[in-house]
Design an enzyme around this catalytic site. Structure first.
Site, mmCIF file in Angstrom:
data_model
loop_
_atom_site.group_PDB
_atom_site.id
_atom_site.type_symbol
_atom_site.label_atom_id
_atom_site.label_comp_id
_atom_site.label_asym_id
_atom_site.label_seq_id
_atom_site.Cartn_x
_atom_site.Cartn_y
_atom_site.Cartn_z
ATOM 1 N N GLU A 73 27.380 40.028 38.865
ATOM 2 C CA GLU A 73 27.377 41.005 39.965
ATOM 3 C C GLU A 73 26.557 42.213 39.578
ATOM 4 O O GLU A 73 26.678 42.716 38.454
ATOM 5 C CB GLU A 73 28.792 41.533 40.292
ATOM 6 C CG GLU A 73 29.664 40.604 41.062
ATOM 7 C CD GLU A 73 31.019 41.237 41.389
ATOM 8 O OE1 GLU A 73 31.099 42.476 41.544
ATOM 9 O OE2 GLU A 73 31.984 40.464 41.476
ATOM 10 N N GLU A 126 36.726 40.133 36.750
ATOM 11 C CA GLU A 126 37.084 41.515 36.421
ATOM 12 C C GLU A 126 38.587 41.710 36.197
ATOM 13 O O GLU A 126 39.251 42.449 36.944
ATOM 14 C CB GLU A 126 36.589 42.469 37.520
ATOM 15 C CG GLU A 126 35.090 42.416 37.722
ATOM 16 C CD GLU A 126 34.591 43.368 38.811
ATOM 17 O OE1 GLU A 126 35.422 43.904 39.555
ATOM 18 O OE2 GLU A 126 33.376 43.573 38.914
HETATM 19 O O1 IFM Z 1 33.444 44.376 45.823
HETATM 20 C C1 IFM Z 1 33.657 44.421 44.454
HETATM 21 C C2 IFM Z 1 33.903 43.036 43.903
HETATM 22 O O2 IFM Z 1 34.983 42.417 44.532
HETATM 23 C C3 IFM Z 1 34.187 43.097 42.438
HETATM 24 N N1 IFM Z 1 33.175 43.850 41.724
HETATM 25 C C4 IFM Z 1 32.788 45.129 42.271
HETATM 26 C C5 IFM Z 1 32.458 45.010 43.731
HETATM 27 C C6 IFM Z 1 32.049 46.366 44.297
HETATM 28 O O3 IFM Z 1 33.091 47.275 44.181
#
Ligand code: IFM
Length: 466
Positions: free
Chosen positions: A371, A166
């Site tokens: 994710e 990200e």
């Molecule tokens: O916890 C975070 C992660 O580190 C990166 N993506 C989003 C998740 C939730 O906010």
């Protein structure tokens, strides 16, 4: 939703990140990262929480890998802490830090679990920030050196190398709104950070290609589904602008080999982008085996007329500075509920929409969901269990959205739930719980929530119920 089946080859995994779970912040020669500094600065995180101890995974990793194996997962996505393996961010590597990840990777392989390693999940060595951080080009070069060290040490045992997690957050939240480390609020620096993160990706990707041609290469992006409040030209333009900053600022150089012209034009008042040197974009466009996609919620925008009250519901925490540098005339609108404990709207169809868009824009590019998941206010019930039905419902509907995309021909190869464990949720500290396994932060006990049992069944059968 109708029942759906996933093929046996579909990868079921779980994801974590070093600073969020490891703890052991000062052990075995680990250096400091920007998140150590930021979380120890009063007022930066909820309740002043830090990652000093977190879920104590640095000491409990064998037990945590047993949980992954017990869940029946075939892959585990973790991140390597740069300051643990190369304190100071340049020069000497720390053998104890490298050993930790070597043991972790071996432990995964012994259990038949595919290691998916993220090189950078936000924990920049503090010394590199002191020298300018991501807005400085040298940080990308230091990242290349770091990548050579870790790929050289672990390369042949890691199945998939993911360069960045990200970069949107690293650049815009770290240097734009300042709600993430290092907490700077400098719009031009945020855009320079975008470029140097992209460059770091390209340089590190080439290291992987050279040192371990057999490994898979990926990057993880939190791509945004941006919708307009109306079909008016002004609102459509607001969507285009945010799409450029959120998505195409990364997809453009990484997959098309160039920054989109409209992004450069939109942000011309902020920067002239002269930090992009000739040949950079070509370097960044290293071919990817899989593109990692993180998805949680969707975004609704409208053009702001400069007079009416703004909503600014951009869902990224309280800051008087917007992460959307150069788009001050765009307003972010609240969305209909229900919401997760993060205040994020729940919108599974937008997930399908995103995956279809990627197939349309990048046909032939395999995708991996790196994710997806939800924070809710979990409680341990009288029967000693966590009945997190809302998380199960969220997961079921989002995995269903992935199934819908696959049914329409999108090449999604796997799904990693965020997260394996409750952990340090950055600015929100330990107040928000994303895990399918509960962590009792007093005792460090792990407890499978109902969602873990549900996910275990799904990984075993490949059959989505409900
Ligand atoms: O916890 C975070 C992660 O580190 C990166 N993506 C989003 C998740 C939730 O906010």
């Amino acid at each position: 939703m109708t029942a759906r089946n996933f093929p046996e080859s579909f990868v079921w995994g779980s994801a974590t990140a070093a600073y969020q779970i490891e703890g052991a912040a000062t052990e075995d020669g680990r250096g400091r990262s920007i998140w150590d500094t930021y979380s120890h600065t009063p007022g930066r995180t909820l309740n002043g929480d830090t990652g000093d101890v977190a879920a104590d995974h640095y000491h409990r990793w064998p037990q945590d890998l047993d949980h992954i194996a017990g869940l029946g997962l075939s892959a585990y996505r973790f991140s390597i802490s740069w300051p643990r393996v190369q304190p100071g961010g340049s020069g000497r590597f720390n053998p104890a830090g490298l050993d930790f990840y070597a043991r972790l990777v071996d432990g995964l392989l012994e259990r038949g679990i595919r290691p998916v390693a993220t090189m950078y999940h936000w924990d920049l060595p503090q010394e590199l920030e002191d020298a300018g951080g991501w807005p400085a080009r040298d940080t990308a070069l230091r990242f290349e050196e770091y990548a050579s060290g870790i790929v050289g040490a672990l390369g042949d045992r890691v199945h998939t190398w993911t360069t960045l997690n990200e970069p949107w957050c690293s650049a815009y939240l770290g240097y734009g709104s300042g709600v993430h480390a290092p907490g700077r609020t400098e719009p031009a620096a945020a855009l320079a950070a975008v470029h140097h993160l992209n460059l770091a990706h390209g340089l590190a990707g080439r290291v992987v290609r050279e040192l371990v041609p057999s490994a898979e290469l990926s990057v993880t992006l939190n791509l945004h589904v941006v919708r307009g409040a109306s079909g008016s030209d002004a609102d459509r333009d607001a969507v285009r602008r945010i799409d450029a900053l959120a998505n195409r600022a990364f997809l453009g150089p990484m997959l098309d080999g160039a920054y989109p012209a409209d992004l450069l034009a939109d942000t011309a008042a902020v920067t002239d982008w002269s930090f992009v040197r000739s040949g950079d974009e070509k370097l960044i466009a290293v071919p990817l085996d899989v593109l990692g996609v993180n998805y949680y919620s969707s975004t609704l925008v409208r053009a702001w007329d400069g007079h009416s009250a703004r909503s600014d519901a951009d869902g990224h925490g309280a800051s008087t500075h917007s992460p959307w540098v150069g788009a001050e005339d765009v307003d972010f609108l609240p969305q209909p509920g229900p919401y997760t404990a993060m205040g994020w709207n729940i919108d599974p169809p937008a997930f399908t929409e995103l995956l279809l868009r990627l197939r349309h824009d990048y046909p032939g590019q395999p995708l991996m969901i790196t994710e997806n998941g939800a924070a809710f206010d979990d409680v341990v019930a009288a029967d000693g269990r966590v009945h997190d039905d809302r998380r199960i419902d969220y997961l079921r509907r989002h995995i269903g959205a992935v199934a819908d995309a696959r049914a329409q021909g999108v090449d999604v190869r796997g799904y990693f739930v965020w997260s394996l464990l409750d952990n340090f949720e950055w600015g929100y500290g330990y107040d928000r719980r994303f895990g399918i396994i509960r962590v009792d932060y007093d005792t460090q006990e792990r407890l499978w929530k109902d969602s873990a049992h549900w996910y275990h069944r799904l990984a075993h059968t490949g059959h989505l119920d409900g």
